[in-house]
Design a protein around this motif. Sequence first.
Motif, mmCIF file in Angstrom:
data_model
loop_
_atom_site.group_PDB
_atom_site.id
_atom_site.type_symbol
_atom_site.label_atom_id
_atom_site.label_comp_id
_atom_site.label_asym_id
_atom_site.label_seq_id
_atom_site.Cartn_x
_atom_site.Cartn_y
_atom_site.Cartn_z
ATOM 1 N N LYS A 1 0.845 -1.187 0.000
ATOM 2 C CA LYS A 1 0.000 0.000 0.000
ATOM 3 C C LYS A 1 0.881 1.237 0.000
ATOM 4 O O LYS A 1 1.798 1.370 0.814
ATOM 5 N N ASP B 1 2.683 -0.302 3.338
ATOM 6 C CA ASP B 1 3.035 -1.723 3.335
ATOM 7 C C ASP B 1 3.921 -2.007 2.125
ATOM 8 O O ASP B 1 3.660 -1.493 1.024
ATOM 9 N N THR C 1 -3.553 0.207 -3.320
ATOM 10 C CA THR C 1 -3.564 -0.907 -2.365
ATOM 11 C C THR C 1 -3.643 -2.221 -3.122
ATOM 12 O O THR C 1 -4.492 -2.373 -4.021
ATOM 13 N N SER D 1 -3.943 -6.446 -2.766
ATOM 14 C CA SER D 1 -4.300 -7.542 -1.852
ATOM 15 C C SER D 1 -4.433 -8.844 -2.630
ATOM 16 O O SER D 1 -4.525 -8.841 -3.864
ATOM 17 N N ASP D 2 -4.440 -9.965 -1.928
ATOM 18 C CA ASP D 2 -4.594 -11.268 -2.561
ATOM 19 C C ASP D 2 -5.990 -11.400 -3.154
ATOM 20 O O ASP D 2 -6.952 -10.765 -2.702
ATOM 21 N N ARG E 1 -3.825 -10.802 -8.260
ATOM 22 C CA ARG E 1 -3.826 -9.787 -7.213
ATOM 23 C C ARG E 1 -4.931 -8.769 -7.516
ATOM 24 O O ARG E 1 -5.207 -8.470 -8.682
ATOM 25 N N ASN F 1 -6.473 -1.796 -5.914
ATOM 26 C CA ASN F 1 -7.453 -0.739 -5.677
ATOM 27 C C ASN F 1 -6.752 0.608 -5.823
ATOM 28 O O ASN F 1 -5.736 0.879 -5.170
ATOM 29 N N ASN G 1 -10.956 -0.497 -9.404
ATOM 30 C CA ASN G 1 -10.425 -1.819 -9.064
ATOM 31 C C ASN G 1 -9.976 -2.507 -10.345
ATOM 32 O O ASN G 1 -10.698 -2.508 -11.349
#
Length: 390
Positions: free
Chosen positions: A2, A68, A92, A94-95, A105, A108, A121
């Motif tokens: 992130k 992150d 961002t 994420s999995d 993946r 966002n 997205n």
Amino acid sequence: MKIQIKTKLLLDGLVKVKETLDKSTKFPICTMIKFHVTKKGLILTTDNTVNSTEHIIKTKDQELEVFDIGSVMIPPLIIDIIKKMGSGVCITVSDHPNEESTDQRLINLQSVDTKIKTEINMQGISAVEFPKFISKKGKPLLTLESSHFIAILSKTVFAASTDESTPIFTGVHIKQNDGELIFSTTNRHRLARASYKTDSLVEFGNGMVVSAEPLSKISKLINSNKVDLYNVDNRLIIQSGDTTYTTTLLEGTYPNIDRIIPVNEDYKASFLIHRTELLASLEMQFILKGDSSKGGITIMKTNPEGSIELTSDDTSLAAGRGEIFINEFYGDEMSVSINTKYFIEALKAYQSKMVRVVLTGDLGPILINPEDLNGDVQLILPYRSSKQTK
């Protein structure tokens, strides 16, 4: 992963790396941009298996904030999306919620501009299989001022061949000789050579040959004060500020083009001429040609009274004639047929007020040199013209 980043800063980096995206689908992962986030910043990387680019955006002045760390491959569509996200964006990763999609993946993108409420997205993939970026080793082979590096490329890259059947001629030959760095290109019909004084003591044998196309693109993206050149594992690495470019060297022996360049005893005629006047007249001939796919042919005739005459070899669309006064003419009255496009590009490679044109015969090489004769050379081979032989 992130981060939050100013869109202008991110776009600047994306523009630098997008040129080495893979346009084919042979390696799908290479058609995407790698985002690698560490505590020190964001690293953008692209690789088309022949050329690659890495650009580092460091955390500074609150323009990039890391929440992150991590890596992801993002489709190039992100470039157009970022342009519409206002002044800043939060990214961002994420999995994928589907446990079977282990390589997928979710990305966002959310605008942090108070005037724009946009959220996108999109899907990305794991960066594990992406090629490792080659690292520079030791001291640079050469360090050049960026302005000189860009100038020497602008004088040469355009004259390289675009015919992939003879790949060695699609490259720029770089060699060092007696304290001079010499760049040369040829497509067998024209030749360009430019030199640059260097204090480097590093020798590299018969030199190296680098594809002209990526060098041309790289020269337009450099915005640092200097560039460092490295030769690592058959690759040329060009370091410019926070951006690193790599390109695979071409294999093969580059021809000895020095023997093609005429010497004084070969000269049959020579004159000085205003570069912009000659350029304007040739551009008019180029326009009159109509179908300029092959460059067009212009007849150049010298007159003992101190002028040259330019006429079109093909008058199917329109005919034109131009006469330009010249200085310091000596030699014989001559008529040669030139590729108009090649001559125009040769003149545009220089900035000098005057250029010296040297003729070596009806079908002999034509030299175009800057007035100060600083070692730069443009050479064009003439054509046999139907008008000329009548």
